[in-house]
Design a protein around this motif. Structure first.
Motif, PDB file in Angstrom:
ATOM      1  N   VAL A   1      53.330 -49.581  29.468  1.00  0.00           N
ATOM      2  CA  VAL A   1      54.413 -50.828  29.357  1.00  0.00           C
ATOM      3  C   VAL A   1      54.493 -51.523  28.411  1.00  0.00           C
ATOM      4  CG1 VAL A   1      53.944 -50.800  32.230  1.00  0.00           C
ATOM      5  CG2 VAL A   1      53.026 -52.427  30.559  1.00  0.00           C
ATOM      6  N   ALA A   2      53.612 -51.340  27.204  1.00  0.00           N
ATOM      7  CA  ALA A   2      53.869 -52.082  26.146  1.00  0.00           C
ATOM      8  C   ALA A   2      54.991 -51.919  25.406  1.00  0.00           C
ATOM      9  CB  ALA A   2      52.510 -51.994  25.307  1.00  0.00           C
ATOM     10  N   GLY A   3      55.695 -53.068  24.805  1.00  0.00           N
ATOM     11  CA  GLY A   3      56.790 -53.139  24.205  1.00  0.00           C
ATOM     12  C   GLY A   3      58.194 -52.614  24.929  1.00  0.00           C
ATOM     13  N   ARG A   4      57.917 -52.481  26.195  1.00  0.00           N
ATOM     14  CA  ARG A   4      59.224 -51.791  26.958  1.00  0.00           C
ATOM     15  C   ARG A   4      59.655 -52.923  28.104  1.00  0.00           C
ATOM     16  NH1 ARG A   4      57.258 -46.390  29.777  1.00  0.00           N
ATOM     17  NH2 ARG A   4      59.373 -45.741  29.507  1.00  0.00           N
ATOM     18  N   THR A   5      61.102 -52.927  27.910  1.00  0.00           N
ATOM     19  CA  THR A   5      61.808 -53.934  28.958  1.00  0.00           C
ATOM     20  C   THR A   5      61.615 -53.276  30.403  1.00  0.00           C
ATOM     21  OG1 THR A   5      63.877 -52.563  28.438  1.00  0.00           O
ATOM     22  CG2 THR A   5      63.446 -54.370  27.165  1.00  0.00           C
ATOM     23  N   VAL A   6      61.371 -54.012  31.355  1.00  0.00           N
ATOM     24  CA  VAL A   6      61.126 -53.749  32.584  1.00  0.00           C
ATOM     25  C   VAL A   6      61.932 -54.421  33.765  1.00  0.00           C
ATOM     26  CG1 VAL A   6      59.039 -53.592  34.419  1.00  0.00           C
ATOM     27  CG2 VAL A   6      58.599 -53.397  31.997  1.00  0.00           C
ATOM     28  N   CYS A   7      62.267 -53.666  34.686  1.00  0.00           N
ATOM     29  CA  CYS A   7      63.082 -54.300  35.703  1.00  0.00           C
ATOM     30  C   CYS A   7      62.505 -53.935  37.180  1.00  0.00           C
ATOM     31  CB  CYS A   7      64.478 -54.267  36.018  1.00  0.00           C
ATOM     32  SG  CYS A   7      65.148 -52.707  36.157  1.00  0.00           S
ATOM     33  N   VAL A   8      62.256 -54.693  38.005  1.00  0.00           N
ATOM     34  CA  VAL A   8      61.802 -54.362  39.327  1.00  0.00           C
ATOM     35  C   VAL A   8      62.929 -54.374  40.163  1.00  0.00           C
ATOM     36  CG1 VAL A   8      60.171 -54.878  41.257  1.00  0.00           C
ATOM     37  CG2 VAL A   8      59.322 -55.393  38.990  1.00  0.00           C
ATOM     38  N   VAL A   9      63.296 -53.393  41.176  1.00  0.00           N
ATOM     39  CA  VAL A   9      64.578 -53.320  41.777  1.00  0.00           C
ATOM     40  C   VAL A   9      64.094 -53.436  43.278  1.00  0.00           C
ATOM     41  CG1 VAL A   9      66.824 -52.147  42.283  1.00  0.00           C
ATOM     42  CG2 VAL A   9      65.431 -51.900  39.940  1.00  0.00           C
ATOM     43  N   SER A  10      65.197 -54.364  43.919  1.00  0.00           N
ATOM     44  CA  SER A  10      65.119 -54.432  45.337  1.00  0.00           C
ATOM     45  C   SER A  10      65.760 -53.313  46.196  1.00  0.00           C
ATOM     46  CB  SER A  10      65.707 -55.732  45.712  1.00  0.00           C
ATOM     47  OG  SER A  10      66.032 -55.942  46.916  1.00  0.00           O
ATOM     48  N   ASN A  11      65.013 -53.075  47.091  1.00  0.00           N
ATOM     49  CA  ASN A  11      65.842 -51.916  48.069  1.00  0.00           C
ATOM     50  C   ASN A  11      66.852 -52.490  49.129  1.00  0.00           C
ATOM     51  OD1 ASN A  11      63.960 -50.240  47.166  1.00  0.00           O
ATOM     52  ND2 ASN A  11      62.429 -50.579  48.675  1.00  0.00           N
ATOM     53  N   ALA A  12      67.195 -53.848  48.798  1.00  0.00           N
ATOM     54  CA  ALA A  12      68.298 -54.408  49.503  1.00  0.00           C
ATOM     55  C   ALA A  12      69.491 -53.616  49.600  1.00  0.00           C
ATOM     56  CB  ALA A  12      68.619 -55.725  49.276  1.00  0.00           C
ATOM     57  N   GLY A  13      70.524 -53.646  50.688  1.00  0.00           N
ATOM     58  CA  GLY A  13      71.649 -53.216  50.850  1.00  0.00           C
ATOM     59  C   GLY A  13      72.799 -53.505  49.609  1.00  0.00           C
ATOM     60  N   ASP A  14      72.759 -54.709  49.558  1.00  0.00           N
ATOM     61  CA  ASP A  14      73.664 -55.069  48.384  1.00  0.00           C
ATOM     62  C   ASP A  14      73.482 -54.898  46.965  1.00  0.00           C
ATOM     63  OD1 ASP A  14      71.472 -56.839  48.178  1.00  0.00           O
ATOM     64  OD2 ASP A  14      72.583 -58.834  48.495  1.00  0.00           O
ATOM     65  N   VAL A  15      72.217 -54.509  46.702  1.00  0.00           N
ATOM     66  CA  VAL A  15      71.840 -53.698  45.600  1.00  0.00           C
ATOM     67  C   VAL A  15      72.685 -52.383  45.452  1.00  0.00           C
ATOM     68  CG1 VAL A  15      70.282 -53.196  43.566  1.00  0.00           C
ATOM     69  CG2 VAL A  15      69.900 -55.054  44.861  1.00  0.00           C
ATOM     70  N   ALA A  16      72.544 -51.583  46.573  1.00  0.00           N
ATOM     71  CA  ALA A  16      72.972 -50.437  46.812  1.00  0.00           C
ATOM     72  C   ALA A  16      74.552 -50.425  46.581  1.00  0.00           C
ATOM     73  CB  ALA A  16      72.376 -49.535  47.798  1.00  0.00           C
TER      74      ALA A  16
END
Length: 421
Positions: free
Chosen positions: A245-260
């Motif tokens: 993961v070093a030097g990389r941009t990271v996002c943790v994505v929710s499983n919520a319906g409004d994201v989908a």
């Protein structure tokens, strides 16, 4: 004398002439059962709802009662025990009688027989299922069980062949209708003890017999792993994960319906490492499609019995305790080639491990999203670490949300984004 009887018969025929009315009543009861909500969502509740859905499908022109019947069988498997497995077997046999070439029916029948300890019968059903698949691969759990049952039977056959005269009783047991695991195991153990007492441990055939017995016992306790190297999957510990993961941009994505349902898919996929949790679903426009890291937390009394993790991911982290359950789940649910790297035992409980974070107070039911977020924050190797879809209350537990908001550098409600870097 005949007139009163004739009248009685006509009355009974009239009563029996309305099966559609009974079917409608059954459908209404089924719809009620299928719609019952329950916060616990346990196996018995899911079975009850599946029975309701099947009952409703019997009187619904648009529904397929066959698929509903198979679903009841699957839910019966989940409940386990002799009654649950017996119900699953009965429904599988009914399904196979309705559609003799149904792959789902033969798979269900094999799993039910397997659970009841009727290994040889289960293997025959699995083989029919595999034949019906043609060139398509069998489900990972079925392929694993087929390999395990074949290896177990090979151990028993070789053991009998080592002592053909004395092995007649064991051979008869294996060929009989009661050749369940519960019956074969004590019979095999008695056979080994008798040969050991008769010939002594120095006899080469006895040593081989002991080796076969030990292998058979291991295969009874745990399914075989067809590919122990998991298709080249590389285990990683703390330092290995930090390097990935070093030097990389990271996002943790929710499983919520409004994201989908949203339109952030392209922005999510633009991160160097996209983290998804547990049983996520993808919709390209809303959630994006990339899976750089899949994190999952083991739940329930038998986490090793849940579906395999077959969807490809760059890194797969499995969180769970105790260690024995974690090892068994990893052994049975990882699919060869479905991940490039997998977290080793040093990463199985990062929040409570004194050799890692060692933070007290976090509940056993801590969300997977927070666990992986806290781990990535602790590694401190990413220039950007964001949460997507967690801005609304309830997406994280109260203490988790408090921790996140105390450290947030920016919150963008329009993009459902919380930035920690």
């Amino acid at each position: 004398m005949t007139k009163p009887l004739a009248g009685l018969f006509r009355a009974r025929q009239k009563d029996a002439a309305g099966p559609a009315l009974y079917a409608r009543g059954l459908r209404l009861c089924g719809e009620h059962l299928a719609g019952e909500g329950d916060a616990s969502g346990g196996p018995q509740v899911r079975l009850t709802r599946a029975i309701g859905a099947f009952a409703a499908a019997l009187d619904s022109p648009s529904a397929d009662p066959f698929d509903a019947l198979l679903q009841v069988g699957e839910r019966a498997l989940e409940t386990g025990g002799e009654r649950g497995l017996g119900l699953a077997l009965g429904l599988a046999e009914s399904s196979a009688a309705i559609r003799q070439r149904s792959k789902g029916a033969w798979r269900l029948r094999g799993l039910a027989l397997d659970g009841l300890g009727r290994g040889d019968e289960a293997l025959r059903c699995y083989e029919v299922y595999a034949t019906l698949l043609g060139d398509a691969p069998a489900a990972p759990e079925v392929a694993r069980r087929m390999d395990t049952l074949r290896r177990r039977r090979a151990c028993l056959d070789e053991a009998v062949a080592l002592f053909p005269e004395q092995g007649a009783g064991l051979a008869a047991l294996l060929a009989g209708p009661t050749a369940t695991t519960a019956a074969v195991e004590p019979g095999f153990a008695a056979f080994v003890r008798e040969r050991l007492a008769e010939h002594g441990p120095g006899e080469p055939a006895v040593r081989r017999l002991l080796e076969l017995y030990g292998r058979h016992r291991r295969l009874v306790e745990q399914s075989a792993v067809p590919d122990p190297l998991l298709g080249g999957t590389v285990p990683v510990g703390v330092s290995g994960l930090r390097g990935l993961v070093a030097g990389r941009t990271v996002c943790v994505v929710s499983n919520a319906g409004d994201v989908a349902a949203g339109s952030l898919g392209a922005e999510i996929d633009a991160y160097d490492l996209v983290v998804r949790c547990d049983g996520y679903r993808l919709r390209a426009e809303g959630t994006g499609e990339r899976i750089g890291l899949h994190a999952v937390t083991l739940r329930g009394a038998a986490p090793w019995a849940e579906p395999a993790w077959a969807r490809p991911a760059g890194v797969r982290l499995v969180f769970g305790d105790p260690a024995a359950d974690w090892r068994r789940a990893v052994r049975t649910r990882l699919v060869p080639g479905a991940q490039e790297h997998v977290g080793d035992a040093s990463l199985r409980r990062p929040l409570g491990d004194p050799a890692l974070l060692g933070e007290g107070g976090w509940e056993a039911a801590t969300t997977t999203a927070f666990t992986v977020l806290r781990l990535l924050d602790f590694l401190d190797a990413s220039p950007r670490l964001d949460l997507i879809g967690f801005t609304l209350p309830g997406r994280l537990r109260a203490r988790e949300a408090e921790w996140v908001m105390d450290r947030a550098t920016h919150v963008d409600d329009s993009k459902m984004r919380i930035a920690l870097r």
